[in-house]
Design a protein around this motif. Sequence first.
Motif, PDB file in Angstrom:
ATOM      1  N   SER A   1      19.996  -5.464  18.737  1.00  0.00           N
ATOM      2  CA  SER A   1      18.681  -5.638  18.751  1.00  0.00           C
ATOM      3  C   SER A   1      18.025  -4.307  18.811  1.00  0.00           C
TER       4      SER A   1
ATOM      5  N   THR B   1      15.667  -1.191  19.037  1.00  0.00           N
ATOM      6  CA  THR B   1      14.586  -0.502  20.298  1.00  0.00           C
ATOM      7  C   THR B   1      13.781   0.338  19.204  1.00  0.00           C
TER       8      THR B   1
ATOM      9  N   GLY C   1       6.673  -4.026  19.029  1.00  0.00           N
ATOM     10  CA  GLY C   1       7.232  -5.234  18.971  1.00  0.00           C
ATOM     11  C   GLY C   1       7.777  -5.733  20.185  1.00  0.00           C
ATOM     12  N   ALA C   2       8.415  -6.700  20.539  1.00  0.00           N
ATOM     13  CA  ALA C   2       8.961  -7.459  19.319  1.00  0.00           C
ATOM     14  C   ALA C   2       7.859  -8.797  19.250  1.00  0.00           C
ATOM     15  N   ASN C   3       7.251  -9.221  18.300  1.00  0.00           N
ATOM     16  CA  ASN C   3       6.741 -10.571  18.100  1.00  0.00           C
ATOM     17  C   ASN C   3       6.740 -11.108  16.777  1.00  0.00           C
TER      18      ASN C   3
ATOM     19  N   THR D   1      10.323  -6.302  14.843  1.00  0.00           N
ATOM     20  CA  THR D   1      11.438  -7.170  15.691  1.00  0.00           C
ATOM     21  C   THR D   1      11.892  -6.015  16.793  1.00  0.00           C
ATOM     22  N   ALA D   2      11.597  -4.887  16.944  1.00  0.00           N
ATOM     23  CA  ALA D   2      12.313  -3.818  18.010  1.00  0.00           C
ATOM     24  C   ALA D   2      11.322  -4.016  19.523  1.00  0.00           C
ATOM     25  N   LYS D   3      12.168  -3.771  20.313  1.00  0.00           N
ATOM     26  CA  LYS D   3      11.398  -3.993  21.576  1.00  0.00           C
ATOM     27  C   LYS D   3      10.961  -2.409  22.032  1.00  0.00           C
ATOM     28  N   GLY D   4       9.369  -2.573  22.203  1.00  0.00           N
ATOM     29  CA  GLY D   4       8.755  -1.468  22.575  1.00  0.00           C
ATOM     30  C   GLY D   4       8.043  -0.766  21.072  1.00  0.00           C
TER      31      GLY D   4
ATOM     32  N   THR E   1      11.662 -11.817  12.149  1.00  0.00           N
ATOM     33  CA  THR E   1      10.771 -11.800  13.590  1.00  0.00           C
ATOM     34  C   THR E   1      11.069 -13.245  13.902  1.00  0.00           C
TER      35      THR E   1
END
Length: 417
Positions: free
Chosen positions: A359, A361, A8-10, A382-385, A246
């Motif tokens: 947010s 991760t 994610g996130a996209n 929707t997580a970073k990474g 998202t």
Amino acid sequence: MKKLEVFGANKLNGHINISGSKNASLPILAATLLSNKKVCLKNLPNVKDIHTMINLLQSLGSKTNFYNKKLIINNFKQKKNFASYALVKTMRAGILVLGPLLAKFGNAKVSLPGGCAIGTRPIDIHLKALSKLGVKYKIVQGYVHASAPKGLIGSKISFPKISVGATENLIIAASQAKGTTVLSNCAIEPEIKDLVNFLISMGCSIKWIAKRKIKIDGVKETKETTYSVMFDRIEAGTYLVAAAVTEGNLKINNLIPSIIKTEINILKKIGAKIRVKRNQVHIIGNKKIKSMNIKTAPYPGFPTDLQAQIMVLLCKGNNKSLIKEDIFENRFMHVAELNRMGAQISTNGNKAVVKGNISFTGAELMATDLRASVSLILAALTAKGKSVINRIYHLDRGYEDIEKKLKKVGAKIRRLK
Ligand code: EPZ
């Protein structure tokens, strides 16, 4: 052990087609046992629970032929009335064969479903109601030994508590009982309406006489039928939440919007932009997500099967949200995993307080039950990474081609051996 890897996130963007409903297919498959004519079912979802139920029917003697979502069932030689633990333990809906086997043979031996991650899953309401149709039963070594020496006799029954499975079991059993049965305080989930429509297509005589009251005149014979199962409203709700969480833009096809109006109204209140067409819902996620309090309830209330999913969305709300799980006693197994991704959710009994402005991760995660596993995917999208979700056999029980459907709308997701 199969696992899913998600980056994610996209934002998700494009079209998703909804499959047939797992929770309508399962009681309808069980109800085919009433028939000794050819039955053809269409739009069955290609998911594990459906294969398990078909295996259970085969173990009872049904002849089945399943190809491109169409199933032909012949019960000419269906003689067995023993449903084994091996098959029922992995799919609690196996208990739904009890009603039809009693109607057809006057006795049956069916494994108790056993508990699962979300609760003990008792069947006391099923059994007490069946005894009002003249069924005698005892529980011996984890099996229900049930018999109706004089056959099933129609009766007036009021359920002490709303139960989807008990309503389904009794509607099926009463369809071939002697005389008339009136069931009150029924569950009225759309899947139950679909089951009734299927039984009527087989020649059963069933009529809703009030919101939660149904009248069933037992019939001796049923006829050949071809029936197409309704869309999966929980799959549809899951992808609506995926678009909202998202900030995506999805057109969800093959559904009947009026059946999911509770979910649509809640998502609009949370801030998503939603346009409804005849068989499509077009949803555009909003950067600003409004917190709100949710309580799960029997249909037409907010479905417990979407509680884990909406919890992920509310983690991104602008404030705190309170979620009350009023259907199952232990349906917060996803909370610990979401907290490992940065969520701040605290639970107390059947209440969860969800802090907003989170947010997520990515993390290594463990799925625990069908709907919890999909909530981890929503958070991972929707997580970073990178996130890796283990034990995705839970997911395969009820979501058809989920990676394919998500990849097609831009998700970075793949299955790892
Ligand atoms: C059906 O389960 C669904 N399963 C569940 O979906 C869904 O969450 C549930 O209905 C509620 O909507 C299928 O349709 C195959 P209940 P069911 O009987 O029939 C208690 C999914 O994710 N109860 O309405 O088992 C029970 O413990 C699954 O697709 C008794 O106490 O649900 C629960 O607390 C998960 N005694 C409540 O009632 C009984 O005899 C509601 O259960 C029966 C139920």
